[in-house]
Design an enzyme around this catalytic site. Structure first.
Site, PDB file in Angstrom:
ATOM      1  N   HIS A 125      11.895   0.093  23.475  1.00  0.00           N
ATOM      2  CA  HIS A 125      11.025   1.099  22.867  1.00  0.00           C
ATOM      3  C   HIS A 125      11.425   2.500  23.336  1.00  0.00           C
ATOM      4  O   HIS A 125      11.491   2.774  24.532  1.00  0.00           O
ATOM      5  CB  HIS A 125       9.576   0.814  23.237  1.00  0.00           C
ATOM      6  CG  HIS A 125       8.588   1.384  22.267  1.00  0.00           C
ATOM      7  ND1 HIS A 125       8.523   2.734  21.985  1.00  0.00           N
ATOM      8  CD2 HIS A 125       7.624   0.791  21.515  1.00  0.00           C
ATOM      9  CE1 HIS A 125       7.567   2.948  21.093  1.00  0.00           C
ATOM     10  NE2 HIS A 125       7.009   1.791  20.791  1.00  0.00           N
ATOM     11  N   GLY A 174       0.799  -1.221   0.000  1.00  0.00           N
ATOM     12  CA  GLY A 174       0.000   0.000   0.000  1.00  0.00           C
ATOM     13  C   GLY A 174       0.833   1.273   0.000  1.00  0.00           C
ATOM     14  O   GLY A 174       1.852   1.388  -0.680  1.00  0.00           O
ATOM     15  N   TRP A 212       9.014   4.360  25.773  1.00  0.00           N
ATOM     16  CA  TRP A 212       8.762   3.850  27.116  1.00  0.00           C
ATOM     17  C   TRP A 212      10.007   3.561  27.928  1.00  0.00           C
ATOM     18  O   TRP A 212       9.909   3.265  29.124  1.00  0.00           O
ATOM     19  CB  TRP A 212       7.901   2.571  27.020  1.00  0.00           C
ATOM     20  CG  TRP A 212       6.590   2.836  26.357  1.00  0.00           C
ATOM     21  CD1 TRP A 212       6.272   2.582  25.057  1.00  0.00           C
ATOM     22  CD2 TRP A 212       5.448   3.456  26.930  1.00  0.00           C
ATOM     23  NE1 TRP A 212       4.991   2.997  24.781  1.00  0.00           N
ATOM     24  CE2 TRP A 212       4.458   3.538  25.930  1.00  0.00           C
ATOM     25  CE3 TRP A 212       5.154   3.948  28.214  1.00  0.00           C
ATOM     26  CZ2 TRP A 212       3.206   4.084  26.148  1.00  0.00           C
ATOM     27  CZ3 TRP A 212       3.903   4.492  28.444  1.00  0.00           C
ATOM     28  CH2 TRP A 212       2.945   4.557  27.421  1.00  0.00           C
ATOM     29  N   GLU A 259       2.413  -5.912  18.915  1.00  0.00           N
ATOM     30  CA  GLU A 259       3.459  -5.552  19.868  1.00  0.00           C
ATOM     31  C   GLU A 259       3.207  -6.151  21.246  1.00  0.00           C
ATOM     32  O   GLU A 259       4.145  -6.471  21.978  1.00  0.00           O
ATOM     33  CB  GLU A 259       3.567  -4.034  19.966  1.00  0.00           C
ATOM     34  CG  GLU A 259       4.856  -3.545  20.594  1.00  0.00           C
ATOM     35  CD  GLU A 259       5.095  -2.085  20.294  1.00  0.00           C
ATOM     36  OE1 GLU A 259       5.901  -1.796  19.383  1.00  0.00           O
ATOM     37  OE2 GLU A 259       4.460  -1.229  20.949  1.00  0.00           O
ATOM     38  N   ASN A 300       8.863   1.783   7.776  1.00  0.00           N
ATOM     39  CA  ASN A 300       8.829   3.222   8.063  1.00  0.00           C
ATOM     40  C   ASN A 300      10.004   3.648   8.959  1.00  0.00           C
ATOM     41  O   ASN A 300       9.824   4.284  10.003  1.00  0.00           O
ATOM     42  CB  ASN A 300       7.496   3.614   8.710  1.00  0.00           C
ATOM     43  CG  ASN A 300       7.218   2.842   9.981  1.00  0.00           C
ATOM     44  OD1 ASN A 300       7.479   1.647  10.077  1.00  0.00           O
ATOM     45  ND2 ASN A 300       6.673   3.517  10.974  1.00  0.00           N
TER      46      ASN A 300
END
Length: 319
Positions: free
Chosen positions: A207, A97, A210, A275, A187
């Site tokens: 992450h 996409g 976090w 996730e 991305n």
């Protein structure tokens, strides 16, 4: 008497030549054995990792796995070890996409420039429309393989579609082609070298959102009936799903557990995010190496002093 001495000297000389020749053969043989042993011996963590170099951050987990920050690793030692093994690293990316037009070309260009420079690399590009594939010019030791994304009407979530296909391709051929495999979202843009310090049996990415927050605030799946459930008061870190890696066997093991979890939740009328399943898996099956937020930083955030060298910029707003 003279003839006897001559004969004795000739015999001694001949024996000496034989010993010298034999010694040379033994030396060559021992050198080959030593080289072979050097290739096969296990690299110790202390040979290349020095957690004391970064006293400002946590560098080792409670289960003694290294957390890789800039300054903690000796890449020269790692290069010497891995070059002898002649390894191949795979990088799988899913692009469909709008993500193809927005990110695939710059992802591949930046990966070609920064991902595992000097090593054999295979880029596995999973797409549903090859006509959208951008021009690809790769450097030495690098190649790519196109993998068709197969879909079924019952598969709604694009992460599930990707993992279902990656599972199939790992079994079919990837596991026979690479020694290590990373799975990444498209991305992202590589900014600096992403090297062999990241290799391991099971590699998890901390992450950026976090890492600097208290564990009580981690957005784990909190519904007890979900397969991804982690109770309050438990959990180690919150891991980013944009980067995950390890040996093909370990990546495949996670995918199998992820699919089981999704199937179980579907039977119970539940739906969690990819996730959450990754974090549950890594909570149960502790990773052997963790990558600091430097390896996947969100440029929309102010960069704190602990982040010395951003390896990958993750474009979160595009999700």
């Amino acid at each position: 008497m003279n003839s006897k001495w001559k004969m004795l000297l000739l015999t001694s000389f001949a024996l000496l030549l034989m010993l010298i020749k034999h010694r040379s053969r033994i030396k060559n043989h021992l050198e080959k054995i030593d080289l072979c042993w050097e290739n096969e011996k296990e690299l110790r963590l202390s040979d290349w990792f020095n957690p004391k170099k970064r006293p400002d951050v946590k560098t080792t987990t409670d289960w003694f796995a290294p957390i890789i920050w800039e300054g903690t690793y000796n890449r020269q030692v790692l290069e010497k070890y891995y070059k002898r093994l002649n390894i191949t690293i795979g990088l799988a990316v899913f692009a469909t996409g709008k993500f193809v037009d927005q990110y695939l070309e710059q992802f591949l260009q930046s990966a070609n420039k920064h991902f595992m420079i000097g090593y054999n690399v295979i880029f596995y590009i999973l797409m549903d429309d090859f006509s959208k594939l951008p021009p690809i010019e790769l450097g030495p030791l690098r190649t790519f393989k196109l993998c068709t994304v197969l879909k079924q009407h019952v598969w709604k979530d694009f992460n599930y579609i990707y993992m279902k296909n990656l599972d199939m391709y790992i079994i079919e051929h990837i596991q026979h082609e690479v020694d290590f495999l990373f799975s990444m979202t498209v991305n992202q843009i590589f900014k600096n070298d992403f090297g062999v310090e990241t290799l391991g049996k099971s590699v998890a990415q901390l992450h950026a959102w976090w890492y600097f927050r208290h564990a009580e605030n981690f957005p784990y799946e909190r519904r007890p009936k979900s397969a991804a459930f982690i109770p309050f008061g438990e959990g180690d870190f919150y891991y980013q799903s944009a980067v995950f890696g390890g040996t093909p066997h370990e990546v495949l093991a996670f995918i199998k557990e992820y699919q089981k979890g999704v199937t179980s939740d579907n039977r119970n009328g539940l739906k969690s995010i990819y996730e959450h399943y990754l974090n549950k898996y890594l909570f149960i099956n502790k990773p052997t190496k963790l990558l600091s937020p430097e390896y996947n930083w969100d440029p929309n955030f102010r960069t704190p002093p602990q982040i010395k060298h951003v390896k990958i910029a993750w474009h979160s707003k595009s999700i």
